[in-house]
Design a protein around this motif. Structure first.
Motif, PDB file in Angstrom:
ATOM      1  N   LYS A 196       0.852  -1.185   0.000  1.00 59.35           N
ATOM      2  CA  LYS A 196       0.000   0.000   0.000  1.00 59.35           C
ATOM      3  C   LYS A 196       0.892   1.241   0.000  1.00 59.35           C
ATOM      4  O   LYS A 196       1.949   1.256   0.610  1.00 59.35           O
ATOM      5  CB  LYS A 196      -0.902   0.021   1.242  1.00 59.35           C
ATOM      6  CG  LYS A 196      -2.036  -0.970   1.194  1.00 59.35           C
ATOM      7  CD  LYS A 196      -2.972  -0.768   2.379  1.00 59.35           C
ATOM      8  CE  LYS A 196      -4.230  -1.568   2.338  1.00 59.35           C
ATOM      9  NZ  LYS A 196      -4.147  -2.944   1.907  1.00 59.35           N
ATOM     10  N   THR A 197       0.425   2.270  -0.682  1.00 57.81           N
ATOM     11  CA  THR A 197       1.137   3.543  -0.668  1.00 57.81           C
ATOM     12  C   THR A 197       0.955   4.200   0.706  1.00 57.81           C
ATOM     13  O   THR A 197       0.100   3.779   1.494  1.00 57.81           O
ATOM     14  CB  THR A 197       0.574   4.504  -1.733  1.00 57.81           C
ATOM     15  OG1 THR A 197      -0.782   4.820  -1.389  1.00 57.81           O
ATOM     16  CG2 THR A 197       0.643   3.901  -3.126  1.00 57.81           C
ATOM     17  N   THR A 198       1.745   5.219   0.969  1.00 53.12           N
ATOM     18  CA  THR A 198       1.613   5.954   2.239  1.00 53.12           C
ATOM     19  C   THR A 198       0.196   6.492   2.394  1.00 53.12           C
ATOM     20  O   THR A 198      -0.401   6.376   3.468  1.00 53.12           O
ATOM     21  CB  THR A 198       2.631   7.113   2.300  1.00 53.12           C
ATOM     22  OG1 THR A 198       3.949   6.571   2.199  1.00 53.12           O
ATOM     23  CG2 THR A 198       2.500   7.903   3.590  1.00 53.12           C
ATOM     24  N   LEU A 199      -0.351   7.050   1.321  1.00 54.08           N
ATOM     25  CA  LEU A 199      -1.709   7.581   1.375  1.00 54.08           C
ATOM     26  C   LEU A 199      -2.727   6.489   1.690  1.00 54.08           C
ATOM     27  O   LEU A 199      -3.617   6.671   2.524  1.00 54.08           O
ATOM     28  CB  LEU A 199      -2.070   8.274   0.064  1.00 54.08           C
ATOM     29  CG  LEU A 199      -3.464   8.896  -0.016  1.00 54.08           C
ATOM     30  CD1 LEU A 199      -3.659   9.946   1.075  1.00 54.08           C
ATOM     31  CD2 LEU A 199      -3.688   9.503  -1.384  1.00 54.08           C
ATOM     32  N   ALA A 200      -2.592   5.342   1.056  1.00 51.81           N
ATOM     33  CA  ALA A 200      -3.519   4.229   1.308  1.00 51.81           C
ATOM     34  C   ALA A 200      -3.398   3.729   2.746  1.00 51.81           C
ATOM     35  O   ALA A 200      -4.402   3.384   3.379  1.00 51.81           O
ATOM     36  CB  ALA A 200      -3.254   3.090   0.329  1.00 51.81           C
ATOM     37  N   ARG A 201      -2.198   3.720   3.279  1.00 53.09           N
ATOM     38  CA  ARG A 201      -2.000   3.317   4.673  1.00 53.09           C
ATOM     39  C   ARG A 201      -2.697   4.292   5.623  1.00 53.09           C
ATOM     40  O   ARG A 201      -3.375   3.885   6.563  1.00 53.09           O
ATOM     41  CB  ARG A 201      -0.509   3.255   5.003  1.00 53.09           C
ATOM     42  CG  ARG A 201       0.223   2.154   4.273  1.00 53.09           C
ATOM     43  CD  ARG A 201       1.712   2.232   4.489  1.00 53.09           C
ATOM     44  NE  ARG A 201       2.411   1.218   3.697  1.00 53.09           N
ATOM     45  CZ  ARG A 201       3.669   0.872   3.871  1.00 53.09           C
ATOM     46  NH1 ARG A 201       4.397   1.437   4.816  1.00 53.09           N
ATOM     47  NH2 ARG A 201       4.209  -0.055   3.116  1.00 53.09           N
ATOM     48  N   HIS A 202      -2.504   5.575   5.368  1.00 54.59           N
ATOM     49  CA  HIS A 202      -3.136   6.591   6.218  1.00 54.59           C
ATOM     50  C   HIS A 202      -4.658   6.504   6.133  1.00 54.59           C
ATOM     51  O   HIS A 202      -5.352   6.644   7.149  1.00 54.59           O
ATOM     52  CB  HIS A 202      -2.645   7.980   5.835  1.00 54.59           C
ATOM     53  CG  HIS A 202      -1.245   8.241   6.270  1.00 54.59           C
ATOM     54  ND1 HIS A 202      -0.690   9.498   6.269  1.00 54.59           N
ATOM     55  CD2 HIS A 202      -0.273   7.412   6.725  1.00 54.59           C
ATOM     56  CE1 HIS A 202       0.562   9.425   6.705  1.00 54.59           C
ATOM     57  NE2 HIS A 202       0.831   8.166   6.982  1.00 54.59           N
ATOM     58  N   ARG A 203      -5.162   6.272   4.935  1.00 52.72           N
ATOM     59  CA  ARG A 203      -6.616   6.135   4.778  1.00 52.72           C
ATOM     60  C   ARG A 203      -7.144   4.927   5.548  1.00 52.72           C
ATOM     61  O   ARG A 203      -8.211   4.992   6.154  1.00 52.72           O
ATOM     62  CB  ARG A 203      -6.989   6.027   3.305  1.00 52.72           C
ATOM     63  CG  ARG A 203      -6.898   7.349   2.586  1.00 52.72           C
ATOM     64  CD  ARG A 203      -7.282   7.220   1.133  1.00 52.72           C
ATOM     65  NE  ARG A 203      -7.318   8.534   0.509  1.00 52.72           N
ATOM     66  CZ  ARG A 203      -7.275   8.733  -0.792  1.00 52.72           C
ATOM     67  NH1 ARG A 203      -7.215   7.698  -1.619  1.00 52.72           N
ATOM     68  NH2 ARG A 203      -7.315   9.948  -1.273  1.00 52.72           N
ATOM     69  N   LEU A 204      -6.406   3.833   5.520  1.00 53.80           N
ATOM     70  CA  LEU A 204      -6.804   2.635   6.256  1.00 53.80           C
ATOM     71  C   LEU A 204      -6.853   2.922   7.756  1.00 53.80           C
ATOM     72  O   LEU A 204      -7.830   2.589   8.432  1.00 53.80           O
ATOM     73  CB  LEU A 204      -5.832   1.490   5.954  1.00 53.80           C
ATOM     74  CG  LEU A 204      -6.065   0.171   6.693  1.00 53.80           C
ATOM     75  CD1 LEU A 204      -7.447  -0.401   6.360  1.00 53.80           C
ATOM     76  CD2 LEU A 204      -4.970  -0.829   6.334  1.00 53.80           C
TER      77      LEU A 204
END
Length: 101
Positions: free
Chosen positions: A61-69
Motif C-alpha cells: 500500500k502507498t503511504t496515502l492508502a496506509r493513512h486512509r486505512l
C-alpha cells in the motif's frame, strides 16, 4: 479545545473516551498491528497524537492508502481529537528502520 490544567486534561480524556491505550487496543485488534507507539504531543490534554503503527496490512500500500486505512479504522476517535499524525510501517520496514538501515 485544549486543556489549561491537568484536571481539564483528565476531563477531556474522560468525556471523549480517547486515550493512548484505547487507540492502541483498537489498532491492534482491527489492523493486527504488531507494534503501536502513541505519543501525546498535547501536553497531556489528549487532543494531539502522533503514532507509529506496524501492521502487515500495510504491505503493498502507498503511504496515502496506509493513512486512509488507519483513519477509517479510527474515524470516531479522530473526530474527537484535534490532531492526528500516523506513521505507518510494514513489519519488514520497521525492522529495517530499527536496525538503522
Amino acid at each position: 479545545m485544549s486543556a489549561r490544567t491537568d484536571v481539564e486534561a483528565d476531563q477531556n480524556q474522560a468525556t471523549s473516551g480517547i486515550t493512548p491505550d484505547h487507540i492502541t487496543s483498537t489498532l491492534q485488534t482491527k489492523l493486527e498491528a504488531s507494534h503501536v507507539d502513541i505519543s501525546d504531543l498535547s501536553g497531556g490534554c489528549g487532543q494531539m497524537y502522533e503514532a507509529i503503527i506496524v501492521s502487515p496490512q500495510f504491505a503493498k500500500k502507498t503511504t496515502l492508502a496506509r493513512h486512509r486505512l488507519v483513519n477509517s479504522t479510527l474515524k470516531k476517535e479522530i473526530a474527537a481529537i484535534h490532531a492526528w499524525t500516523p506513521k505507518c510501517f510494514t513489519p519488514e520496514e520497521w525492522e529495517k528502520k530499527k536496525g538503522g538501515g
